[in-house]
Design a protein around this motif. Structure first.
Motif, PDB file in Angstrom:
ATOM      1  N   PRO A   1       2.691  -1.399   0.386  1.00 17.21           N
ATOM      2  CA  PRO A   1       2.972  -1.471  -1.081  1.00 17.21           C
ATOM      3  C   PRO A   1       2.040  -1.246  -2.101  1.00 17.21           C
ATOM      4  O   PRO A   1       2.084  -0.405  -3.038  1.00 17.21           O
TER       5      PRO A   1
ATOM      6  N   LEU B   1       8.391   2.281  -6.125  1.00 18.99           N
ATOM      7  CA  LEU B   1       8.601   1.099  -5.337  1.00 18.99           C
ATOM      8  C   LEU B   1       9.826   0.601  -5.089  1.00 18.99           C
ATOM      9  O   LEU B   1      10.382   0.680  -6.365  1.00 18.99           O
TER      10      LEU B   1
ATOM     11  N   GLU C   1       9.276  -3.942  -2.191  1.00 12.98           N
ATOM     12  CA  GLU C   1       7.567  -3.651  -2.235  1.00 12.98           C
ATOM     13  C   GLU C   1       7.296  -4.364  -3.395  1.00 12.98           C
ATOM     14  O   GLU C   1       6.181  -4.933  -3.382  1.00 12.98           O
TER      15      GLU C   1
ATOM     16  N   MET D   1       6.391  -8.473   3.433  1.00 12.51           N
ATOM     17  CA  MET D   1       7.850  -7.478   3.320  1.00 12.51           C
ATOM     18  C   MET D   1       8.830  -8.448   3.909  1.00 12.51           C
ATOM     19  O   MET D   1       9.893  -8.252   3.171  1.00 12.51           O
TER      20      MET D   1
END
Length: 229
Positions: free
Chosen positions: A17, A29, A33, A49
């Motif tokens: 990210p 994103l 993220e 994540m």
């Protein structure tokens, strides 16, 4: 059989990210993220994540996350006080940026202008908020104040409180607004009664009630346009 979580260190650097944000910008994103960047790290057995995804699933997306509390966040395994306060701080900063108005005074020329001024702030509120915008002779907003929080009632939303502040601010006119947490801006009988009472009081003190706007979810109703003023 539990499938082990993929740790962030095992993800190719270009797909992480932070690196993706630096390369492509924040707008590219996903919510997962962005939240992962705020969380900073996962747990011993779960990647950041995976943790971010679990938080979003818990709140069924960002809409309910927006109104989360520290107690709700820390009840999620893997979210302690440190991660919780970072999320809340980011949410609050985002809301303040949405509500920020330029230094030049905001001019209200139509019900749409009045609704736009308060919509983002009021459409997600879980309780009814009765807000008054105080305007100068050019219809510029000089002050905004929440007069009451709770179900709208004529005996509680008293003209005295509204017009005391108007006189204090040397307002030429006012616009009232309140939200319906249901998202449906259809005015109630009490909404209409309060509007008429405030309009009559405004005539007595020489400060006109220009409109009363009922805020729903991305929609509104002007009681002036409906003929109640």
């Amino acid at each position: 059989m539990n499938v082990p979580s993929v740790m962030i260190k095992d993800v190719p650097k270009a797909e992480r990210p932070r690196e993706r944000l630096l390369k492509f910008g924040a707008s590219h994103l996903s919510n997962q993220e962005l939240l992962a960047i705020l969380l900073g790290s996962g747990t011993k057995n779960e990647s950041v994540m995976a943790l971010a995804n679990r938080v979003l699933m818990h709140f069924e997306g960002v809409q309910l996350l927006k109104n989360s509390t520290i107690e709700e966040l820390t009840a999620i395994k893997g979210i302690g006080d440190a991660k919780g306060v970072v999320i809340l701080a980011a949410l609050e900063l985002g809301q303040r940026m949405n509500q920020f108005k330029p230094g030049e005074k905001y001019v209200i020329r139509s019900p749409e202008d009045g609704a736009d001024f308060v919509m983002e702030e009021m459409r997600h509120l879980n309780q009814e908020h009765f807000v008054v915008l105080f305007l100068d002779t050019k219809n510029q907003v000089i002050h905004r104040k929440t007069i009451f929080i709770g179900s709208l009632n004529a005996s509680i939303v008293h003209p005295r409180e509204v017009f005391r502040e108007a006189v204090k601010r040397s307002a030429a006119s006012i616009i009232c607004a309140h939200n319906h947490p249901s998202g449906d801006p259809t005015p109630s009988r009490e909404d209409i009664h309060v509007t008429k009472r405030l309009a009559e009081s405004g005539k007595l003190v020489g400060i006109e009630l220009l409109d009363h706007i009922v805020i729903g979810d991305r929609k509104f109703i002007s009681l002036k346009e409906k003929g109640y003023l």
